[in-house]
Enzyme design. Structure first.
Site, PDB file in Angstrom:
ATOM      1  N   ALA A   1       4.590  -1.912 -23.388  1.00 18.09           N
ATOM      2  CA  ALA A   1       5.037  -3.211 -23.909  1.00 18.09           C
ATOM      3  C   ALA A   1       3.882  -3.843 -24.681  1.00 18.09           C
ATOM      4  O   ALA A   1       2.729  -3.429 -24.522  1.00 18.09           O
ATOM      5  CB  ALA A   1       5.427  -4.106 -22.736  1.00 18.09           C
TER       6      ALA A   1
ATOM      7  N   GLY B   1       5.923   0.807 -20.722  1.00 16.16           N
ATOM      8  CA  GLY B   1       7.258   0.688 -21.310  1.00 16.16           C
ATOM      9  C   GLY B   1       7.622   1.913 -22.148  1.00 16.16           C
ATOM     10  O   GLY B   1       8.806   2.270 -22.259  1.00 16.16           O
TER      11      GLY B   1
ATOM     12  N   GLU C   1       8.909   4.323 -19.842  1.00 18.46           N
ATOM     13  CA  GLU C   1      10.228   3.854 -19.390  1.00 18.46           C
ATOM     14  C   GLU C   1      11.300   4.203 -20.422  1.00 18.46           C
ATOM     15  O   GLU C   1      12.382   4.700 -20.067  1.00 18.46           O
ATOM     16  CB  GLU C   1      10.179   2.344 -19.097  1.00 18.46           C
ATOM     17  CG  GLU C   1       9.470   2.084 -17.768  1.00 18.46           C
ATOM     18  CD  GLU C   1       9.072   0.641 -17.525  1.00 18.46           C
ATOM     19  OE1 GLU C   1       8.624  -0.013 -18.474  1.00 18.46           O
ATOM     20  OE2 GLU C   1       9.200   0.184 -16.373  1.00 18.46           O
TER      21      GLU C   1
ATOM     22  N   GLU D   1       0.412  -0.122 -15.857  1.00 19.55           N
ATOM     23  CA  GLU D   1       0.647  -1.563 -15.675  1.00 19.55           C
ATOM     24  C   GLU D   1      -0.240  -2.165 -14.590  1.00 19.55           C
ATOM     25  O   GLU D   1      -0.719  -3.297 -14.713  1.00 19.55           O
ATOM     26  CB  GLU D   1       2.122  -1.827 -15.310  1.00 19.55           C
ATOM     27  CG  GLU D   1       3.091  -1.728 -16.471  1.00 19.55           C
ATOM     28  CD  GLU D   1       3.605  -0.312 -16.705  1.00 19.55           C
ATOM     29  OE1 GLU D   1       2.984   0.641 -16.194  1.00 19.55           O
ATOM     30  OE2 GLU D   1       4.631  -0.160 -17.400  1.00 19.55           O
TER      31      GLU D   1
END
Ligand code: 3HC
Length: 717
Positions: free
Chosen positions: A60, A99, A102, A122
């Site tokens: 992200a 992300g 993901e 993260e």
């Protein structure tokens, strides 16, 4: 942000958001739009998601975390990918992280280049995977691997990821073409069996056992950090709740931990680490200066620091001469290096191949004449100006004119060493922290004569050998040791005034330091500190006795030397500020004899002992250093508070969840910090480290945000 194209029957969604293809709002929207378009287009039979440039999305966009954020969120985007009836392939190269991983786990297939790495980092920025990663990874890898990957944040090489089941196939050549080829093979296959949400978590019935082990591990290894605990809770739920509820639970945990002070501090530290790479000095900066290529090196001195530095260089695959003045010292040094390299291989820090190659890269010698052609030399002998000057003069004579001469001094002004050479512009400080092969900070120091190209060379070398390099201006003690000095000094005063060493240690360990100041003294040896003090006293013309309380008008505590003179040298002698199970032991226990020595010492000096609060201990140790930090900024020794914070995070293992001492000061509030510094200055007028910094005063009065500190008028003296 996402380039859409169709190649025969395959739609390509190419994320184009340099440098790391972070999943910003525009990228998420681009992926959602691209999926919609590809789904509607009847000519499209399969879809590939890949990253343009150097990497698949690396996560992200962390910069968006400080704002309110904007839809579409990553989970609905991912759900759209997973629900597609057309096979979606993630074609992975570079670093597929957070992300990014993901997104890949929402795809039906994942192919990767051998050089790619995947992971959930993260936790390192104080959060947990927040787009179903904690629910989807366990369904692929099983619980033990998922707990490990998500709580450690480690990057997993593609081949290992294939063994874990994360990658379906390792491919070669151009990643986009390889992804398209793979997608074409999958055309027509049902995507239903490939949807992870419908898969059970393997061995879910044993979740309690795995979760307990993971929780015990993170509480021990990452003491004080909140995020790893949240990661364990989120992964655990994958085995205990249906998929959708697990994702809901993850979201709740993500929102709590994401808004915590720790997450903000760790994200500040992430960017600070990048900021310090953008250095500047008189005459140049990281953009304009040109590092010289370093293909060969030499280290002078095969003691603790020299061997540690040689290990760093060899581990990076660079050739290294090791120079000593006699055969025995040289042989001892070689043995140390061999043992350290073997240890690194065992710990998996370097591969066995690198370990083996190091033996051929290491060139022991007793002759400076061998160094004629080396590109860079690091002198790592003990702290003695005359000896260092002698070595630099010798090197200046034998080395080719372009050779850069570095000193691993921890405090001596580089100008004073460089005068011994005819190439002061090529002389520079490279301060490694003990143990050099382990500690990540490299404090590079420029003198008044160092050229920007020389500085650029050692900054680049730092990165090459896996350190976090910072660049500071030369002064006595530079940034790190100068700023850290009051920490040790104040801890000494606190025990004279009434605190006990183990009380001070406990407070600072609870604060977040891995080891209290007195345990650190025992580890490094009380004789070491005592000798340094004696040297300082000599230069000041002071004769030290048990009654000495001042040096050059500055308050001083002799307690460390009192204990050292009793043969209490720390761990190595089995007794110091604590007692140990044996000489060389590691288990510290409270020693009543120390209390007696302390009481006698105080009685002799007429010091009345008092009760000292935990708050005072923290303030005395931290605020005194912070005050010095602001002086370091106003004098231009460091350019930005980030350099200071990084030096503490990687040189003194300051807890990342507090961001660093300057970030911490900002969180406490500069007004409060300044007031307390003034208070201590009033009460302890004979400690010059309490003289309040003018920069701190101005910033606190004007309430200037941290990002503007150095841009504020009059920031420099
Ligand atoms: N968001 C925003 N900016 C990022 C970023 C991210 N995730 N990752 C890197 N950057 C920026 C850096 O700040 C730097 O900017 P600058 O050039 O202006 O200084 C630039 O990208 C290049 O980064 P590096 O200098 O670190 O480049 P390297 O090649 O050395 O390293 C990397 C690349 C390994 C990808 C490293 O940048 C990295 O570890 N990035 C962070 C990865 C991460 O933490 N991902 C998870 C994010 S949180 C998340 O995904 C939540 C999700 O679960 C919902």
């Amino acid at each position: 942000m996402v380039d859409y194209s169709v190649n025969s029957s395959v739609a390509l969604l190419l994320v184009n958001n340099p440098p790391v293809n972070a999943l910003s709002h525009a990228v998420r929207k681009g992926l959602a739009d691209g999926m919609l378009k590809a789904t509607k287009d009847t000519k499209v039979k399969a879809i590939v998601i890949a990253g343009k440039g150097r990497t698949f999305p690396a996560g992200a966009d962390i910069r968006e975390f400080s704002g309110p954020g904007k839809e579409p969120w990553l989970v609905p985007v991912g759900n759209g990918i997973e629900a597609s009836g057309k096979p979606v392939v993630a074609a992975i190269h570079g670093t597929c992280l957070g992300g990014g991983l993901e997104v890949a786990l929402f795809c039906h297939y994942r192919v990767a280049l051998k050089s790619a790495r995947v992971g959930f980092p993260e936790v390192a920025i104080g959060i947990l995977p927040g787009a179903a990663g904690t629910q989807r990874l366990p369904r692929v890898t099983g619980l033990p691997v998922a707990f490990d990957m998500i709580t450690s944040g480690r990057h997993v090489p593609a081949e290992q990821a294939k063994k874990y089941g994360i990658i379906d196939e390792i491919v070669t050549g151009d990643i986009v073409n390889a992804g398209i080829r793979y997608a074409m093979i999958m055309v027509g296959k049902s995507t239903i069996p490939r949807r992870l949400r419908a898969k059970p978590v393997p061995d879910a019935e044993n979740v309690q056992k795995y979760a307990d082990a993971a929780m015990a591990h993170v509480k021990r290894k990452y003491k004080g950090y909140e995020a790893p605990v949240y990661c364990v809770k989120a992964v655990r739920a994958s085995a205990e709740k249906p998929y959708d509820l697990g994702v809901e639970n993850e979201k709740t945990l993500f929102n709590v931990v994401g808004k915590s002070g720790q997450a903000r501090a760790q994200q500040y530290a992430f960017f600070a680490e990048r900021v310090v790479g953008k250095w500047e000095m008189p005459g140049g900066n990281s953009q304009t200066a040109k590092p010289i290529p370093v293909r060969s090196t030499a280290v002078i001195g095969a003691g603790t620091m020299g061997t540690g530095i040689a290990v760093c260089i060899l581990s990076a695959g660079l050739p290294c001469y090791l120079v000593e003045q006699n055969q025995k010292f040289l042989e001892n040094g070689l043995k140390t290096i061999k043992a350290l390299m073997e240890g690194s291989v065992k710990l998996g820090k370097i591969s066995p191949e690198v370990g083996q190659r190091a033996a051929s890269l290491l060139k022991p010698t007793m002759s400076y004449d061998d160094l004629t052609g080396v590109d860079l030399v690091i002198e790592a002998v003990y702290e003695n100006l005359e000896l260092k000057k002698e070595i630099f003069a010798k090197l200046d004579k034998v080395c080719k004119p372009s050779t850069i001469l570095c000193s691993n001094t921890s405090s001596i002004d580089i100008d004073r060493i460089a005068v011994a050479t005819k190439r002061p512009e090529k002389c520079v400080g490279v301060h490694f922290f003990a143990p050099a092969y382990h500690m990540k900070l490299l404090e590079n120091i420029y003198s008044t004569k160092t050229s920007p190209d020389t500085a650029a060379t050692v900054m680049k070398l730092g990165k090459t050998i896996g350190k976090v390099p910072i660049l500071v201006k030369s002064c006595q003690g530079f940034l790190a040791n100068r700023m850290n000095t009051p920490y040790g000094t104040e801890s000494g005063f606190l025990v004279e005034e009434g605190a006990l060493p183990w009380e001070v240690d406990q407070v600072m360990e609870d604060f977040g330091m891995p080891m209290g100041p007195f345990k650190v003294r025992d580890l490094s040896g009380l004789d070491v500190g005592s000798k340094i003090t004696a040297e300082i006293a000599k230069t000041l013309g002071v004769t030290l006795t048990d009654e000495t309380r001042f040096m050059a008008g500055n308050r001083y505590s002799h307690m460390n030397t009192v204990l050292a003179n009793m043969g209490r040298l720390g761990r190595k002698s089995g007794k110091g500020w604590y007692k140990y199970e044996k000489a060389g032991g590691k288990i510290a226990s409270i020693d009543d004899d120390v209390i007696t020595v302390l009481n006698n010492h105080c009685k002799k000096l007429g010091i009345e002992r008092r009760t000292i609060s935990s708050q005072e201990i923290i303030e005395r140790l931290m605020y005194s250093c912070i005050n010095e930090g602001f002086k370091i900024l106003e004098e231009g020794i460091a350019k930005r508070p980030e350099e200071i914070d990084i030096s503490w995070l990687y040189g003194f293992t300051f807890p990342k969840y507090l961001g660093g001492p300057m970030y911490y000061a900002n969180q406490v509030g500069l007004g409060r910090v300044y007031d307390r510094i003034c208070y201590y200055h009033e009460n302890f007028p004979f400690s010059k480290h309490w003289v309040p910094s003018q920069l701190l005063r101005r910033l606190s009065e004007q309430n200037i945000p941290m990002s503007q500190w150095m841009a504020s008028p009059g920031a420099r003296l």
